[in-house]
Structure formats: structure tokens, C-alpha cells
Enzyme design. Structure first.
Site, PDB file in Angstrom:
ATOM      1  N   SER A  41      12.550 -35.166 -20.941  1.00 60.46           N
ATOM      2  CA  SER A  41      11.822 -36.022 -19.723  1.00 60.46           C
ATOM      3  C   SER A  41      10.754 -36.733 -20.443  1.00 60.46           C
ATOM      4  O   SER A  41      10.020 -35.974 -21.188  1.00 60.46           O
ATOM      5  CB  SER A  41      11.376 -35.373 -18.524  1.00 60.46           C
ATOM      6  OG  SER A  41      11.093 -34.033 -18.678  1.00 60.46           O
ATOM      7  N   HIS A  73      17.330 -37.658 -14.923  1.00 62.66           N
ATOM      8  CA  HIS A  73      18.055 -37.417 -16.291  1.00 62.66           C
ATOM      9  C   HIS A  73      19.481 -37.754 -16.329  1.00 62.66           C
ATOM     10  O   HIS A  73      20.367 -37.792 -15.640  1.00 62.66           O
ATOM     11  CB  HIS A  73      18.430 -35.758 -16.339  1.00 62.66           C
ATOM     12  CG  HIS A  73      17.073 -34.541 -16.522  1.00 62.66           C
ATOM     13  ND1 HIS A  73      17.063 -33.733 -17.143  1.00 62.66           N
ATOM     14  CD2 HIS A  73      16.001 -34.863 -16.144  1.00 62.66           C
ATOM     15  CE1 HIS A  73      15.940 -33.322 -16.951  1.00 62.66           C
ATOM     16  NE2 HIS A  73      15.203 -33.924 -16.459  1.00 62.66           N
ATOM     17  N   ARG A  94      21.056 -33.063 -20.952  1.00 64.61           N
ATOM     18  CA  ARG A  94      20.969 -31.732 -21.091  1.00 64.61           C
ATOM     19  C   ARG A  94      21.160 -30.755 -20.137  1.00 64.61           C
ATOM     20  O   ARG A  94      20.846 -31.261 -18.923  1.00 64.61           O
ATOM     21  CB  ARG A  94      19.463 -31.872 -21.596  1.00 64.61           C
ATOM     22  CG  ARG A  94      18.886 -30.239 -21.663  1.00 64.61           C
ATOM     23  CD  ARG A  94      17.422 -30.213 -22.031  1.00 64.61           C
ATOM     24  NE  ARG A  94      17.054 -30.043 -23.532  1.00 64.61           N
ATOM     25  CZ  ARG A  94      16.069 -30.858 -24.117  1.00 64.61           C
ATOM     26  NH1 ARG A  94      15.116 -31.487 -23.487  1.00 64.61           N
ATOM     27  NH2 ARG A  94      16.052 -30.476 -25.240  1.00 64.61           N
ATOM     28  N   THR A  95      21.839 -29.726 -20.353  1.00 61.50           N
ATOM     29  CA  THR A  95      22.104 -28.553 -19.171  1.00 61.50           C
ATOM     30  C   THR A  95      21.069 -27.536 -19.520  1.00 61.50           C
ATOM     31  O   THR A  95      20.728 -27.078 -20.603  1.00 61.50           O
ATOM     32  CB  THR A  95      23.370 -27.933 -19.434  1.00 61.50           C
ATOM     33  OG1 THR A  95      24.336 -29.105 -19.405  1.00 61.50           O
ATOM     34  CG2 THR A  95      23.578 -27.000 -18.426  1.00 61.50           C
ATOM     35  N   HIS A  96      20.140 -27.325 -18.499  1.00 60.37           N
ATOM     36  CA  HIS A  96      19.150 -26.335 -18.655  1.00 60.37           C
ATOM     37  C   HIS A  96      19.916 -24.780 -18.266  1.00 60.37           C
ATOM     38  O   HIS A  96      20.522 -24.701 -17.528  1.00 60.37           O
ATOM     39  CB  HIS A  96      18.012 -26.898 -17.608  1.00 60.37           C
ATOM     40  CG  HIS A  96      17.189 -27.833 -18.254  1.00 60.37           C
ATOM     41  ND1 HIS A  96      17.628 -29.256 -17.770  1.00 60.37           N
ATOM     42  CD2 HIS A  96      16.091 -28.059 -18.683  1.00 60.37           C
ATOM     43  CE1 HIS A  96      16.617 -30.035 -18.367  1.00 60.37           C
ATOM     44  NE2 HIS A  96      15.796 -29.274 -18.890  1.00 60.37           N
ATOM     45  N   GLU A 195       4.800 -21.320 -14.436  1.00 59.61           N
ATOM     46  CA  GLU A 195       4.576 -20.206 -14.873  1.00 59.61           C
ATOM     47  C   GLU A 195       3.576 -19.901 -13.754  1.00 59.61           C
ATOM     48  O   GLU A 195       2.732 -20.859 -13.188  1.00 59.61           O
ATOM     49  CB  GLU A 195       3.795 -19.991 -16.080  1.00 59.61           C
ATOM     50  CG  GLU A 195       4.830 -20.196 -17.372  1.00 59.61           C
ATOM     51  CD  GLU A 195       5.444 -21.582 -17.328  1.00 59.61           C
ATOM     52  OE1 GLU A 195       4.788 -22.496 -17.292  1.00 59.61           O
ATOM     53  OE2 GLU A 195       6.855 -21.690 -17.614  1.00 59.61           O
ATOM     54  N   SER A 214      13.327 -25.324 -21.989  1.00 57.70           N
ATOM     55  CA  SER A 214      14.390 -25.852 -22.845  1.00 57.70           C
ATOM     56  C   SER A 214      14.137 -25.553 -24.260  1.00 57.70           C
ATOM     57  O   SER A 214      13.353 -24.866 -24.618  1.00 57.70           O
ATOM     58  CB  SER A 214      14.644 -27.468 -22.331  1.00 57.70           C
ATOM     59  OG  SER A 214      13.481 -28.117 -23.002  1.00 57.70           O
ATOM     60  N   ASN A 237       1.637 -32.132 -18.456  1.00 54.64           N
ATOM     61  CA  ASN A 237       0.508 -31.452 -17.611  1.00 54.64           C
ATOM     62  C   ASN A 237       0.021 -30.280 -18.257  1.00 54.64           C
ATOM     63  O   ASN A 237       0.568 -29.821 -19.178  1.00 54.64           O
ATOM     64  CB  ASN A 237       1.219 -31.016 -16.341  1.00 54.64           C
ATOM     65  CG  ASN A 237       2.445 -29.908 -16.845  1.00 54.64           C
ATOM     66  OD1 ASN A 237       3.727 -30.299 -17.015  1.00 54.64           O
ATOM     67  ND2 ASN A 237       2.255 -28.676 -16.599  1.00 54.64           N
TER      68      ASN A 237
HETATM   69  I1  8IG Z   1       7.192 -31.350 -17.754  1.00 51.83           I
HETATM   70  O1  8IG Z   1       3.905 -26.443 -17.310  1.00 51.83           O
HETATM   71  C1  8IG Z   1       6.885 -29.664 -17.806  1.00 51.83           C
HETATM   72  N1  8IG Z   1       7.909 -28.771 -17.812  1.00 51.83           N
HETATM   73  N2  8IG Z   1       7.816 -23.797 -18.234  1.00 51.83           N
HETATM   74  N3  8IG Z   1       5.903 -25.183 -17.440  1.00 51.83           N
HETATM   75  C2  8IG Z   1       7.368 -24.892 -17.861  1.00 51.83           C
HETATM   76  N4  8IG Z   1       7.833 -25.916 -18.035  1.00 51.83           N
HETATM   77  C3  8IG Z   1       7.362 -27.538 -17.764  1.00 51.83           C
HETATM   78  C4  8IG Z   1       6.007 -27.736 -17.470  1.00 51.83           C
HETATM   79  C5  8IG Z   1       5.241 -26.463 -17.466  1.00 51.83           C
HETATM   80  N5  8IG Z   1       5.864 -28.847 -17.672  1.00 51.83           N
END
Ligand code: 8IG
Length: 274
Positions: A41, A73, A94-96, A195, A214, A237
Site C-alpha cells: 500500500s 489492493h 499480495r496474499t497476507h 499492535e 507482510s 503512521n
Molecule cells: I500501513 O502500525 C500499517 N501497517 N502491524 N502496524 C502493523 N501493520 C501496519 C501498521 C502498523 N501500519
């Protein structure tokens, strides 16, 4: 729902990847790719800047690929010819791990890329940042990873060295394009929840700088396949608790969208140097 050969435990995942590479050769008319690029992304616009797209194939027409889980996606594979004659396979599907289709499906695109002949794997993602100096929209190189999924794409007693997994040679090339690029250790969490602040502090304490969902499992599979790996995270972020406000998927998407033109141009320039 379509059946997926990777869901049969007796299937050989490398045989399925070889079939997928055959599908790609047939559907794109290109027998061999040199570089593979997975677009996470925020990185989607890079494909248009790398070169001329000579074929676009819906991922669902390629053996073993899954339909995309997330709107936004793009579920397609593209064959791109760069101005210097390099063939790039762009994986927009992508497959997560959090989709719960198993790790074989997660790494199928990487194994397929290797089976098309690609010897360089460029993995990109959107992720959370632990370093406070990284504002949303900052691209960073992945220098190493910590795999917190408690899983592996390797099956059986397959012992693979992961030293210099994210090639210092390729990171050097990326930095020659943009000397301001910072780098950090990527922690792959299982997700799909973000998290807790305590988990982010744990990641920081064990040496992590980037949190995501990923890439680490894919990098392991790419190394097993003998590929050289370059990894990029777009920090969309600050990780939970590092930023004071709650994380929202909408904000993450927005940060990705505003950074996209700049980081895509950077990525395209780096690809041009590989
Ligand atoms: I975009 O803050 C994205 N993907 N684990 N934590 C996790 N995955 C993410 C985050 C994040 N921001």
C-alpha cells in the site's frame, strides 16, 4: 469459490509456482523476467513510472493466486519493459498471512517470480514506524527483519542462512539514488489488528523500528529461491502509542495516497539502477 492447488497439502508448492510461471509466460508473451516487484500500500503508482507495461494479467488467471482481500489492493500481475531492456514482473496481488490461507499462499507470488527467472525481488509495504523522526509518508529501507508470526515458508528440515537477507549491495544502490533514505528493522506481526502500545514497546526493545503485517515471510522464501532482496517500507503512521492518537485505516490510506507520487518516483529510479 475457486479451488486453489496450494490448498492440497500433497501439492508441491514449487511445482505450483512453475505452473504459475508458465501461465505468466503464456498470458504475457514474455518467457523470462529479471526483476520482480511486489507493490504494497502506497507504492502502486511506481509501476507506471518504471517503463512500458506490455501485458496486464488478472492474478486470478494465474495458478495458485488468490483473489485480493482488500479493496485498493490491485489484483493483477504486469510485465513491464524498462528503457534499458530489463523485464520487471510487478505483483499487485499480495496474499497476507492474516487472511488465514496458510503460508504457502503467502509466498506463492515470490516463488512464482523466481520461477519466471527473476533474480532480484523488491518487496514494498506500508507500515508503522517506531522511530519518532519518521513522519507519515517517509519511505525507509528494510535492513533486517524480526519474524513474529511464529511461522516459516520453509517446510521440513530446510536450514537457510538469513545473513544479509536485505542485500546491503542493493541498499547501497538505493541510497545512491536517495542519500537521505533511512533504514530499519522490520517486525512482521500476524495482524490484522494493529499492535498494542505495549507490543510496540516490545518490538522496540528487541531491536525493531518498523511494524507491519507482510514481507518477512516473503523475504525468507525469496532467499530460499536464491534471489537478492531489496525491501522498502512506507511509514504511513507512527506505531500505536508512539503516536498519541488511535490508528485508523482511513488515515493510513490517506498518508499512503499523499506520499505515493514521491515514493513511486523514487522506487522507479531505484529499479532503473538495479
Ligand atoms: I500501513 O502500525 C500499517 N501497517 N502491524 N502496524 C502493523 N501493520 C501496519 C501498521 C502498523 N501500519
Amino acid at each position: 469459490m475457486n479451488s486453489n492447488p496450494l490448498d492440497d497439502p500433497s501439492a508441491d508448492p514449487f511445482e505450483v509456482a512453475a505452473q504459475a510461471a508458465g501461465d505468466i509466460a503464456r498470458l504475457t508473451g514474455v518467457e523470462h523476467h529479471d526483476i520482480a516487484l511486489t507493490l504494497g500500500s502506497g507504492w502502486g503508482k511506481a509501476a507506471d513510472l518504471i517503463g512500458e507495461t506490455t501485458a496486464t494479467v488478472p492474478a486470478t488467471e494465474v495458478t495458485g493466486f488468490s483473489a485480493p482481500a482488500l479493496a485498493g489492493h490491485v489484483g493483477s500481475l504486469r510485465s513491464i519493459l524498462t528503457p534499458t531492456g530489463t523485464r520487471v514482473l510487478v505483483i499487485g496481488a499480495r496474499t497476507h498471512y492474516y487472511e488465514n490461507h496458510g503460508v504457502r499462499r503467502v509466498v506463492h507470488s515470490v516463488r512464482t517470480a523466481a520461477a519466471t527467472g527473476a533474480t532480484t525481488m523488491v518487496l514494498t509495504n506500508g507500515a508503522g514506524g517506531i522511530k519518532e523522526t519518521w513522519t507519515p509518508g517517509t519511505p525507509v529501507l528494510i535492513s533486517d527483519h524480526i519474524n513474529l508470526t511464529a511461522d516459516s515458508p520453509l517446510e521440513g528440515a530446510t536450514f537457510i542462512d538469513l545473513t544479509d537477507l536485505y542485500s546491503s549491495r542493493l541498499r547501497g544502490i538505493a541510497r545512491s539514488v536517495d542519500p537521505t533514505l533511512d533504514e530499519g528493522v522490520y517486525c512482521q506481526f500476524r495482524g490484522p489488528h494493529y499492535e498494542t502500545p505495549a507490543e510496540v514497546q516490545m518490538a522496540k526493545a528487541i531491536g525493531g523500528h518498523i511494524v507491519g503485517m507482510s514481507t518477512a515471510l516473503e523475504a525468507i522464501a525469496a532467499r530460499q529461491a536464491g534471489m537478492e532482496i531489496l525491501g522498502f517500507s512506507l511509514i504511513t503512521n507512527l506505531a500505536a502509542g508512539i503516536q498519541k492518537t488511535p490508528l485508523s485505516h482511513a488515515e493510513v490510506i490517506e498518508a499512503g495516497q499523499s506520499a505515493e507520487p514521491v515514493i513511486s518516483a523514487l522506487l522507479a529510479r531505484v529499479i532503473g539502477q538495479l
